[in-house]
Design an enzyme around this catalytic site. Structure first.
Site, PDB file in Angstrom:
ATOM      1  N   SER A   8       0.830  -1.215   0.000  1.00 24.76           N
ATOM      2  CA  SER A   8       0.000   0.000   0.000  1.00 24.76           C
ATOM      3  C   SER A   8       0.862   1.262   0.000  1.00 24.76           C
ATOM      4  CB  SER A   8      -0.886   0.011   1.236  1.00 24.76           C
ATOM      5  OG  SER A   8      -0.085   0.093   2.402  1.00 24.76           O
ATOM      6  N   TYR A  39      -4.385   0.166   3.532  1.00 23.45           N
ATOM      7  CA  TYR A  39      -5.154  -0.980   3.068  1.00 23.45           C
ATOM      8  C   TYR A  39      -5.828  -1.706   4.241  1.00 23.45           C
ATOM      9  CZ  TYR A  39      -3.319  -1.312  -1.799  1.00 23.45           C
ATOM     10  OH  TYR A  39      -3.027  -1.120  -3.130  1.00 23.45           O
ATOM     11  N   GLY A  40      -5.250  -1.538   5.418  1.00 28.23           N
ATOM     12  CA  GLY A  40      -5.548  -2.405   6.558  1.00 28.23           C
ATOM     13  C   GLY A  40      -6.975  -2.469   7.043  1.00 28.23           C
ATOM     14  N   CYS A  70       2.961  -7.265   1.397  1.00 28.46           N
ATOM     15  CA  CYS A  70       1.880  -6.675   2.188  1.00 28.46           C
ATOM     16  C   CYS A  70       1.143  -7.798   2.915  1.00 28.46           C
ATOM     17  CB  CYS A  70       0.926  -5.948   1.238  1.00 28.46           C
ATOM     18  SG  CYS A  70      -0.566  -5.340   2.038  1.00 28.46           S
ATOM     19  N   THR A  72      -1.633  -7.581   4.554  1.00 27.42           N
ATOM     20  CA  THR A  72      -3.085  -7.488   4.363  1.00 27.42           C
ATOM     21  C   THR A  72      -3.513  -8.176   3.065  1.00 27.42           C
ATOM     22  OG1 THR A  72      -2.985  -5.384   5.550  1.00 27.42           O
ATOM     23  CG2 THR A  72      -5.000  -5.845   4.326  1.00 27.42           C
ATOM     24  N   CYS A 170       2.663  -6.943   9.679  1.00 27.13           N
ATOM     25  CA  CYS A 170       2.426  -5.930   8.645  1.00 27.13           C
ATOM     26  C   CYS A 170       3.809  -5.412   8.263  1.00 27.13           C
ATOM     27  CB  CYS A 170       1.567  -4.810   9.225  1.00 27.13           C
ATOM     28  SG  CYS A 170       1.568  -3.304   8.232  1.00 27.13           S
ATOM     29  N   THR A 171       4.030  -5.241   6.958  1.00 22.71           N
ATOM     30  CA  THR A 171       5.392  -4.916   6.507  1.00 22.71           C
ATOM     31  C   THR A 171       5.814  -3.481   6.840  1.00 22.71           C
ATOM     32  OG1 THR A 171       4.464  -4.429   4.323  1.00 22.71           O
ATOM     33  CG2 THR A 171       5.382  -6.636   4.671  1.00 22.71           C
ATOM     34  N   HIS A 172       4.868  -2.665   7.288  1.00 25.79           N
ATOM     35  CA  HIS A 172       5.251  -1.325   7.754  1.00 25.79           C
ATOM     36  C   HIS A 172       5.962  -1.392   9.117  1.00 25.79           C
ATOM     37  CE1 HIS A 172       2.496   0.373   4.752  1.00 25.79           C
ATOM     38  NE2 HIS A 172       2.940   1.579   5.070  1.00 25.79           N
TER      39      HIS A 172
HETATM   40  N1  DGL Z   1       2.029  -2.934   4.808  1.00 26.72           N
HETATM   41  C1  DGL Z   1       0.751  -3.526   4.639  1.00 26.72           C
HETATM   42  C2  DGL Z   1       0.593  -4.783   5.417  1.00 26.72           C
HETATM   43  O1  DGL Z   1       1.588  -5.475   5.530  1.00 26.72           O
HETATM   44  C3  DGL Z   1      -0.425  -2.602   4.475  1.00 26.72           C
HETATM   45  C4  DGL Z   1      -0.832  -1.826   5.664  1.00 26.72           C
HETATM   46  C5  DGL Z   1      -1.884  -0.781   5.392  1.00 26.72           C
HETATM   47  O2  DGL Z   1      -1.840  -0.128   4.346  1.00 26.72           O
HETATM   48  O3  DGL Z   1      -2.772  -0.640   6.246  1.00 26.72           O
HETATM   49  O4  DGL Z   1      -0.449  -5.151   5.895  1.00 26.72           O
END
Ligand code: DGL
Length: 242
Positions: A8, A39-40, A70, A72, A170-172
Site C-alpha cells: 500500500s 489498506y488495513g 503486504c 493485508t 504488517c510490513t510497515h
Molecule cells: N504494509 C501492509 C501490510 O503489511 C499494508 C498496511 C496498510 O496499508 O494498512 O499489511
C-alpha cells in the site's frame, strides 16, 4: 530477473531492502499504492480490485515474478490473485508461518492490521495453541505520516510483555521495530516477515541492480521516508495506475 514487489505504501520497502540484500543482482520494480493507503481496514473486495490493478501493471512491465510485500493483501487475496495471473506470485505470510511452525516456543503474539487479524490466518495455521492476534491498525498512518505516538505503541507492547515471540505481521512495522523493542522484554524475539520470505526463495542473481519505484501519489514526506529506509540508488516515478 525482473521482480515486481508491491504494498500500500512504504511498508513493502522493508521487504524490498531485504530482497536486495540477499539478491542484489536483479531488476526490481516496486509499486506503492500511496493514493489508496491504508489498506488495513478496507473491504476484501476493494483490496482485490486494487491489487488486481497492480498485477496488471506488473504484467505490462513484463516482470518474471511478483512478491506481495503486504500482510493485508497476502492474508485476504493471495489465492485469488494467484489464480488470475500466469506470473509466479509469492505472498509474505505463508513463509512466515512455515518458519514459525519449525520453532519451539510457549506463546506467540501477532501485531497486524485489522483486515489481516480478521482472517485469523496466523491462529488457523500455527501449530502453537497460544496465539494472541492483536489489531494495531493505528501504526500504519503513524508511520506514513512520521507522527509516532509512543504511548499507543507502548500500550500494545504491554499486552505481550512476557511473550516469547512477536510477529510483525504488517510490513510497515519493521520501520518502528526499535520503538516496539524498547517496550518489550529482552526474551521476546521479534520476527520480521521479510526475512522468512527471502530465506524461502531461491532466486538467481543474473543482472546488475536496477530499482524503479512507482507510487500512485508522491509527496516530500514520502521522499524523505524512502531515503530513511533505502540506501541504494533508485529511480522514482509517480504513476496512478488505477
Ligand atoms: N504494509 C501492509 C501490510 O503489511 C499494508 C498496511 C496498510 O496499508 O494498512 O499489511
Amino acid at each position: 530477473m525482473r521482480i515486481g514487489v508491491f504494498d500500500s505504501g512504504l511498508g513493502g520497502l522493508t521487504v524490498l531492502k531485504t530482497l536486495i540484500k540477499m539478491y542484489p543482482c536483479n531488476e526490481y520494480i516496486y509499486y506503492g499504492d500511496t493514493k489508496n493507503l491504508p489498506y488495513g481496514e478496507k473491504a476484501k473486495e476493494k483490496l482485490f480490485e486494487l491489487s488486481l490493478n497492480i498485477i496488471k501493471f506488473f504484467e505490462t512491465k513484463k516482470v518474471d515474478l511478483i512478491i506481495i510485500a503486504c500482510g493485508t493483501i497476502s492474508s485476504c487475496c493471495f489465492k485469488e490473485l494467484k489464480s488470475i495471473t500466469n506470473i509466479p506470485i509469492y505472498d509474505i505470510i505463508t513463509p512466515t508461518i512455515n518458519y514459525l511452525n519449525k520453532l519451539n516456543y510457549q506463546n506467540i503474539a501477532i501485531f497486524a492490521t485489522k483486515r489481516t487479524i480478521d482472517t485469523h490466518i496466523f491462529k488457523k495455521n500455527l501449530h502453537q495453541k497460544q496465539v494472541l492476534e492483536i489489531k494495531t491498525s493505528e501504526f500504519v498512518p503513524m508511520i506514513e505520516n512520521k507522527n509516532l505516538n509512543l504511548n499507543i505503541i507502548k500500550n500494545y507492547c504491554l499486552k505481550i510483555i512476557d511473550y516469547d515471540i512477536l510477529v510483525l505481521g504488517c510490513t510497515h512495522y519493521p520501520i518502528i521495530e526499535k520503538e516496539i523493542k524498547s517496550y518489550l522484554n529482552n526474551k521476546t524475539s521479534i520476527i520480521n516477515m521479510a526475512n522468512c520470505l527471502v530465506n524461502s526463495l531461491n532466486l538467481t542473481n543474473n543482472n546488475s541492480l536496477k530499482v524503479n519505484l512507482y507510487f500512485s501519489k508522491l509527496d516530500d514526506n514520502l521522499l524523505e521516508n524512502i531515503n530513511s529506509i533505502l540506501d541504494i540508488p533508485y529511480n522514482i516515478i509517480e504513476n496512478d495506475n488505477q
